[in-house]
Write a protein that holds these residues in place. Structure first.
Motif, PDB file in Angstrom:
ATOM      1  N   LYS A   3       0.845  -1.194   0.000  1.00 25.62           N
ATOM      2  CA  LYS A   3       0.000   0.000   0.000  1.00 25.62           C
ATOM      3  C   LYS A   3       0.878   1.240   0.000  1.00 25.62           C
ATOM      4  O   LYS A   3       1.699   1.425   0.888  1.00 25.62           O
ATOM      5  CB  LYS A   3      -0.909  -0.001   1.228  1.00 25.62           C
ATOM      6  CG  LYS A   3      -1.871   1.182   1.277  1.00 25.62           C
ATOM      7  CD  LYS A   3      -2.803   1.061   2.454  1.00 25.62           C
ATOM      8  CE  LYS A   3      -3.719   2.279   2.544  1.00 25.62           C
ATOM      9  NZ  LYS A   3      -4.567   2.424   1.354  1.00 25.62           N
ATOM     10  N   ARG A   4       0.731   2.088  -1.039  1.00 23.45           N
ATOM     11  CA  ARG A   4       1.530   3.300  -1.160  1.00 23.45           C
ATOM     12  C   ARG A   4       0.642   4.482  -1.514  1.00 23.45           C
ATOM     13  O   ARG A   4      -0.384   4.340  -2.175  1.00 23.45           O
ATOM     14  CB  ARG A   4       2.601   3.131  -2.260  1.00 23.45           C
ATOM     15  CG  ARG A   4       3.734   2.195  -1.921  1.00 23.45           C
ATOM     16  CD  ARG A   4       5.082   2.834  -2.208  1.00 23.45           C
ATOM     17  NE  ARG A   4       5.249   3.324  -3.555  1.00 23.45           N
ATOM     18  CZ  ARG A   4       5.905   2.673  -4.535  1.00 23.45           C
ATOM     19  NH1 ARG A   4       6.406   1.476  -4.311  1.00 23.45           N
ATOM     20  NH2 ARG A   4       6.039   3.230  -5.720  1.00 23.45           N
ATOM     21  N   PHE A   5       1.072   5.679  -1.114  1.00 19.44           N
ATOM     22  CA  PHE A   5       0.387   6.904  -1.497  1.00 19.44           C
ATOM     23  C   PHE A   5       0.894   7.393  -2.852  1.00 19.44           C
ATOM     24  O   PHE A   5       0.150   7.619  -3.778  1.00 19.44           O
ATOM     25  CB  PHE A   5       0.628   8.012  -0.462  1.00 19.44           C
ATOM     26  CG  PHE A   5      -0.085   7.835   0.833  1.00 19.44           C
ATOM     27  CD1 PHE A   5      -1.010   6.831   1.020  1.00 19.44           C
ATOM     28  CD2 PHE A   5       0.180   8.683   1.892  1.00 19.44           C
ATOM     29  CE1 PHE A   5      -1.670   6.682   2.227  1.00 19.44           C
ATOM     30  CE2 PHE A   5      -0.473   8.547   3.091  1.00 19.44           C
ATOM     31  CZ  PHE A   5      -1.401   7.548   3.264  1.00 19.44           C
ATOM     32  N   ASP A   6       2.216   7.597  -2.904  1.00 18.07           N
ATOM     33  CA  ASP A   6       2.879   8.187  -4.063  1.00 18.07           C
ATOM     34  C   ASP A   6       2.235   9.513  -4.470  1.00 18.07           C
ATOM     35  O   ASP A   6       2.044   9.816  -5.651  1.00 18.07           O
ATOM     36  CB  ASP A   6       2.887   7.213  -5.247  1.00 18.07           C
ATOM     37  CG  ASP A   6       3.917   6.100  -5.055  1.00 18.07           C
ATOM     38  OD1 ASP A   6       4.306   5.857  -3.898  1.00 18.07           O
ATOM     39  OD2 ASP A   6       4.318   5.486  -6.046  1.00 18.07           O
ATOM     40  N   LEU A 191      -1.287  15.476   1.935  1.00 21.39           N
ATOM     41  CA  LEU A 191      -1.920  15.815   0.667  1.00 21.39           C
ATOM     42  C   LEU A 191      -1.336  17.127   0.145  1.00 21.39           C
ATOM     43  O   LEU A 191      -1.204  18.089   0.909  1.00 21.39           O
ATOM     44  CB  LEU A 191      -3.439  15.963   0.829  1.00 21.39           C
ATOM     45  CG  LEU A 191      -4.226  14.700   1.137  1.00 21.39           C
ATOM     46  CD1 LEU A 191      -5.702  15.048   1.362  1.00 21.39           C
ATOM     47  CD2 LEU A 191      -4.102  13.688   0.010  1.00 21.39           C
ATOM     48  N   PRO A 192      -0.976  17.213  -1.142  1.00 27.61           N
ATOM     49  CA  PRO A 192      -0.462  18.484  -1.675  1.00 27.61           C
ATOM     50  C   PRO A 192      -1.570  19.518  -1.748  1.00 27.61           C
ATOM     51  O   PRO A 192      -2.695  19.218  -2.161  1.00 27.61           O
ATOM     52  CB  PRO A 192       0.025  18.098  -3.076  1.00 27.61           C
ATOM     53  CG  PRO A 192      -0.790  16.899  -3.455  1.00 27.61           C
ATOM     54  CD  PRO A 192      -1.039  16.154  -2.175  1.00 27.61           C
ATOM     55  N   SER A 193      -1.286  20.735  -1.329  1.00 28.41           N
ATOM     56  CA  SER A 193      -2.295  21.795  -1.367  1.00 28.41           C
ATOM     57  C   SER A 193      -1.665  23.073  -1.910  1.00 28.41           C
ATOM     58  O   SER A 193      -0.482  23.351  -1.689  1.00 28.41           O
ATOM     59  CB  SER A 193      -2.894  22.035   0.020  1.00 28.41           C
ATOM     60  OG  SER A 193      -1.891  22.298   0.977  1.00 28.41           O
ATOM     61  N   MET A 268       2.534   7.641   5.069  1.00 32.46           N
ATOM     62  CA  MET A 268       2.277   8.755   5.970  1.00 32.46           C
ATOM     63  C   MET A 268       3.578   9.384   6.471  1.00 32.46           C
ATOM     64  O   MET A 268       3.660  10.589   6.703  1.00 32.46           O
ATOM     65  CB  MET A 268       1.453   8.280   7.159  1.00 32.46           C
ATOM     66  CG  MET A 268       0.931   9.380   8.057  1.00 32.46           C
ATOM     67  SD  MET A 268      -0.445  10.279   7.321  1.00 32.46           S
ATOM     68  CE  MET A 268      -1.747   9.055   7.501  1.00 32.46           C
ATOM     69  N   PHE A 269       4.622   8.569   6.597  1.00 27.66           N
ATOM     70  CA  PHE A 269       5.842   9.051   7.232  1.00 27.66           C
ATOM     71  C   PHE A 269       7.079   8.979   6.338  1.00 27.66           C
ATOM     72  O   PHE A 269       8.175   9.290   6.789  1.00 27.66           O
ATOM     73  CB  PHE A 269       6.113   8.253   8.513  1.00 27.66           C
ATOM     74  CG  PHE A 269       4.943   8.230   9.456  1.00 27.66           C
ATOM     75  CD1 PHE A 269       4.604   9.356  10.185  1.00 27.66           C
ATOM     76  CD2 PHE A 269       4.169   7.081   9.594  1.00 27.66           C
ATOM     77  CE1 PHE A 269       3.523   9.337  11.055  1.00 27.66           C
ATOM     78  CE2 PHE A 269       3.091   7.062  10.455  1.00 27.66           C
ATOM     79  CZ  PHE A 269       2.755   8.196  11.191  1.00 27.66           C
ATOM     80  N   ALA A 270       6.920   8.566   5.084  1.00 27.05           N
ATOM     81  CA  ALA A 270       8.097   8.376   4.232  1.00 27.05           C
ATOM     82  C   ALA A 270       7.955   9.116   2.906  1.00 27.05           C
ATOM     83  O   ALA A 270       6.872   9.152   2.310  1.00 27.05           O
ATOM     84  CB  ALA A 270       8.315   6.885   3.964  1.00 27.05           C
TER      85      ALA A 270
END
Length: 287
Positions: A3-6, A191-193, A268-270
């Motif tokens: 599971k990744r955000f990227d 999240l980019p804002s 979340m942390f990387a």
């Protein structure tokens, strides 16, 4: 891959970006550009090059006479140092109402003249009067523009899906300006804002409220440790580089074909940075 955000992370490992956009190349830009420069902020100034040096005046309803004169070509070289110069149509015509041949001339000739001034290709444009349609957007694309600002306030902090329809967060006279600035800083770090403010510098003279932009500039400058201050064009370059990342089937190998280092948040942390022109190996993230 696990599971990744990227998700996108802005330069410096920051998840938030702030940009400004001001129109018409008016003499009040002298003061405005310096306000931003002293605080380390960056602005995109949108100019109709056919009006350089034009002397003009007027007034807003219920307001005293106002100087609407434009900067000269020579002065623009120094006033906008450190900022970005962008197109605004040769004579600030409504491009959706003058017919395709004249609209194309206004776009291309304005771009040509401004590129002689900046010595590089222009990326950004601001629609005169905020009006645009599919035809005008296609004209900009054919002329080589990569982004164009509207006048539609979103009161949100999302990145645009299509930079040629780039809606700002708000105008500087928006009654919620400072409330939005506070909400922007409260956005989740994963999240980019993007906070995008626009206007015309002459409005500060008309409304006698230069303190409005100085207050916002001071507030944002106080958070330089967590917010990336960028021009419109710099944001386009970075986001497009992120969108061009190439992934292997299992997500282990991420290639960055652009000339810009790109940082992504994988959890979340990387975070991981994929250098320009390189392929990075990212270890699988455990479920």
């Amino acid at each position: 891959m696990g599971k990744r955000f990227d998700s996108l992370v802005f330069p410096g490992g920051k998840s938030q970006a702030f940009t400004l956009s001001y129109d018409d190349g008016v003499v009040q830009d002298r003061r405005l550009a310096e306000i931003f420069r002293k605080r380390g902020l960056k602005c995109t100034f949108n100019i109709g090059s056919g009006l350089f040096g034009h002397k003009d005046g007027g007034s807003l309803p219920g307001k005293p006479p106002l100087d609407l004169s434009k900067l000269s070509l020579q002065e623009a070289k120094t006033v906008y140092a450190g900022h970005e110069i962008a197109g605004h149509g040769l004579f600030h015509s409504d491009l959706s109402g003058v017919g395709t041949p004249l609209a194309m001339y206004e776009v291309v000739e304005d771009k040509r003249r401004l590129e002689e001034l900046t010595r590089k290709p222009l990326k950004m444009f601001a629609y005169p009067f905020g009006t645009h349609n599919a035809d005008t957007r296609e004209l900009l694309r054919l002329a080589g523009y990569q982004g164009a600002r509207t006048v539609v306030s979103t009161h949100a902090f999302r990145l645009p899906e299509d930079f040629l329809t780039w809606n700002p967060t708000c105008h500087h006279d928006d009654p919620e300006l400072m409330t939005l600035a506070g909400k922007f800083l409260e956005q989740p770090p994963f999240l980019p804002s993007l906070f995008y403010v626009w206007g015309h510098a002459y409005e500060f003279d008309a409304n006698d409220n230069w303190q409005t932009i100085e207050k916002l500039a001071d507030f944002m400058a106080g958070h330089a440790d967590r917010v990336w201050f960028a021009t419109n064009g710099e944001i386009i370059d970075y986001v497009n580089a992120y969108r061009r990342l190439e992934y292997s089937a299992d997500g282990t190998y991420v290639n960055n074909p652009s000339a810009v280092d790109v940082t992504i948040r994988t959890s979340m942390f990387a975070v991981e940075t994929i250098p320009a022109g390189k392929c990075a190996v990212i270890a699988p993230t455990p479920l």
